[in-house]
Design a protein around this motif. Structure first.
Motif, PDB file in Angstrom:
ATOM      1  N   UNK A  33     -75.712   0.927   5.740  1.00 38.55           N
ATOM      2  CA  UNK A  33     -76.131   1.377   4.409  1.00 38.55           C
ATOM      3  C   UNK A  33     -74.927   1.978   3.692  1.00 38.55           C
ATOM      4  N   UNK A  34     -74.751   1.600   2.455  1.00 37.38           N
ATOM      5  CA  UNK A  34     -73.620   2.111   1.683  1.00 37.38           C
ATOM      6  C   UNK A  34     -73.750   3.615   1.449  1.00 37.38           C
ATOM      7  N   UNK A  50     -69.201   2.344   4.030  1.00 43.21           N
ATOM      8  CA  UNK A  50     -70.517   2.065   4.621  1.00 43.21           C
ATOM      9  C   UNK A  50     -70.772   2.943   5.835  1.00 43.21           C
ATOM     10  N   UNK A  51     -72.040   3.323   6.004  1.00 44.33           N
ATOM     11  CA  UNK A  51     -72.468   4.013   7.215  1.00 44.33           C
ATOM     12  C   UNK A  51     -73.025   2.949   8.158  1.00 44.33           C
ATOM     13  N   UNK A  52     -72.449   2.866   9.348  1.00 42.41           N
ATOM     14  CA  UNK A  52     -72.968   1.981  10.396  1.00 42.41           C
ATOM     15  C   UNK A  52     -73.685   2.884  11.385  1.00 42.41           C
ATOM     16  N   UNK A  91     -76.622  -2.771   0.395  1.00 43.02           N
ATOM     17  CA  UNK A  91     -75.275  -2.884  -0.167  1.00 43.02           C
ATOM     18  C   UNK A  91     -74.947  -1.827  -1.224  1.00 43.02           C
ATOM     19  N   UNK A  92     -73.651  -1.650  -1.437  1.00 37.33           N
ATOM     20  CA  UNK A  92     -73.140  -0.641  -2.374  1.00 37.33           C
ATOM     21  C   UNK A  92     -73.780  -0.749  -3.746  1.00 37.33           C
ATOM     22  N   UNK A  93     -73.855  -1.971  -4.277  1.00 35.55           N
ATOM     23  CA  UNK A  93     -74.357  -2.136  -5.645  1.00 35.55           C
ATOM     24  C   UNK A  93     -75.756  -1.573  -5.817  1.00 35.55           C
TER      25      UNK A  93
END
Ligand code: EPZ
Length: 431
Positions: free
Chosen positions: A114-115, A147-149, A88-90
């Protein structure tokens, strides 16, 4: 928030043991995602950044345990199963290198979310080359809402990848993904930093086939699975160089042990040119300086084996007291002169134009309150404080804790007048 107080003027005498390399340790920890067997890393630095990545890995399914052995601190990482492919981003925002989990997650499970790491104080630091490499290996990449998928349902496939510039992170990321790919991968114009060879050594001990790391062309033959291994992290060349500069700034004689002088040859050449005595030894080097002013010298940062960008701020601190004008050119990151105004608060005379700083040496620096917004800038203020008259108070010490293990203890043991002032309300902020 913790602060570090330094009373300048004490000469240093003694020995400083160098820790394992932060920037190697982080990528080696991420490599543990590639196998269901235990990866034992020794000579591990204990830093905020390694703790931080440990937390992210735990969320992804890694068991992390720490101990102490004959080769220093150890971390045992076991990822029997990836329980989540989501970073996550955080977590990624707080430490950019967390982004590196993308490749191993993709290689092992065929998917990851992944953020993107977001902005950074030392420069834009995009990840386009990381993504270019993963796409070349066959990953389908999409980006939504930061986000990268990434997906590779039938696994990654070997490819020839030519990097337009030398990127440490993108080269490491490509290796971490390609070791489990189907077929051969060639990385051209790869980064050649010692951390690349360390990563390859560790992966090869896990059963990978990586050749040429540490040079500009790297060959990887994909294997179907990796196994557990034990690996000793290489010495931290940036910590080595930073303490070498600190010793030169304060004067005296300091021996740096458990490290390698060849990792910092361009710095040694510049220190010698400036008038510092440097003697390489089998397990490190000795830095000696007996009074007298240093000469101003010019430096230009570049990819390894050139002068390391991470040593630019410390070296600039040294040049603030040199005789004459030193020119410092930063070619890696576009915003890496944030220490300049803070060094100015101590009395340094520096002007910046684009990627160039002119440092006109002054007779003395005077202690003051200072702070910096990244790790290497912060330590340059500690170095300046060692030679400044009176007390220098370095605020925002959490930046130092990200990359230096027991900094004040190591310098204090050599006679530096340095102490940490702790506070209950210490907070962690982002890079
Ligand atoms: C690593 O960062 C280090 N970090 C940095 O150390 C170090 O300063 C840097 O290498 C250079 O040596 C870690 O290893 C965790 P790059 P990294 O990719 O991998 C551009 C410290 O203080 N670029 O080699 O992020 C980039 O913007 C840290 O310990 C792209 O354009 O550096 C830079 O200008 C700070 N696109 C240049 O390449 C990309 O996709 C080199 O960066 C990637 C990078």
């Amino acid at each position: 928030m913790d602060r570090i107080a330094i009373t300048g003027g004490a000469r240093l005498k003694g020995e400083i043991p160098i820790s394992g390399a932060k920037n190697s340790a982080i990528k080696l920890m991420a490599a543990s995602l590639l196998t269901d067997e235990p990866l034992r890393l020794t000579n591990m630095p204990r830093l905020a950044d390694t703790r931080f990545l440990g937390k992210l890995l735990q969320r992804l399914g890694t068991e992390v345990s720490e101990s102490v052995g004959t080769d220093g601190a150890e971390t045992l990482l076991t990822t029997r199963e990836i329980v989540s492919g989501f970073a996550p981003y955080d977590l990624v925002r707080q430490m950019r290198a967390s982004f590196t989990v993308l490749g191993p997650l993709l290689a092992r499970t065929g998917q990851a979310k992944v953020s993107l790491p977001g902005g950074c104080t030392i420069g834009a630091r995009p990840v386009d080359l990381h993504l270019m490499a993963l796409e070349a290996l066959g990953a389908k990449i999409e980006m939504h809402e930061g986000y990268v998928y990434a997906q590779a349902p039938r696994g990654l496939k070997g490819a020839v990848i030519r990097f337009p510039i030398n990127s440490v992170g993108a080269t490491e990321h490509a290796i971490l993904a390609a070791v489990l790919a189907n077929g051969d991968t060639v990385l051209e114009n790869a980064a050649a930093e010692p951390e690349l060879a360390d990563l390859a050594d560790c992966l090869n001990a896990m059963g990978a086939k990586v050749a040429g790391a540490g040079g500009r062309t790297i060959h990887i033959t994909g294997v179907s699975r990796l196994h557990g291994a034990s690996h000793s992290v290489i010495p931290d060349r940036i910590e080595t160089g930073t303490f070498a500069v600190a010793a030169a700034m304060a004067g005296g004689e300091v021996r740096l042990t458990r490290t390698r002088s060849d990792f910092i040859q361009p710095l040694i050449d510049k220190m010698v040119e400036a008038g510092v005595e440097v003697t390489p030894q089998e397990d490190g080097l000795t830095i000696k300086r007996d009074g007298g002013r240093l000469r101003a010298v010019e430096i230009e940062t570049g990819p390894y084996p050139e002068f390391a960008t991470d040593l630019q701020a410390p070296f600039m601190a040294l040049m603030t007291l040199a005789d004459g004008e030193s020119v410092v050119r930063e070619t890696i990151f576009e915003n890496r002169f944030m220490h300049v105004p803070e060094l100015g608060r101590l009395g340094a005379d520096i002007s910046v134009q684009g990627d160039m700083a002119r440092v006109r040496g002054v007779e003395f620096l005077t202690g003051a309150q200072v702070m910096a917004t990244d790790l290497r800038a912060s330590v340059s203020l500690v170095i300046a404080g060692l030679a400044a008259r009176g007390e220098t108070m370095v605020n925002r010490v959490y930046h130092l804790d990200r990359g230096f293990e027991r900094l004040e203890e190591k310098l204090g043991a050599c006679g530096a007048q340095i102490r940490r002032l702790t506070s209950e309300d210490a907070t962690e902020e982002v890079e």
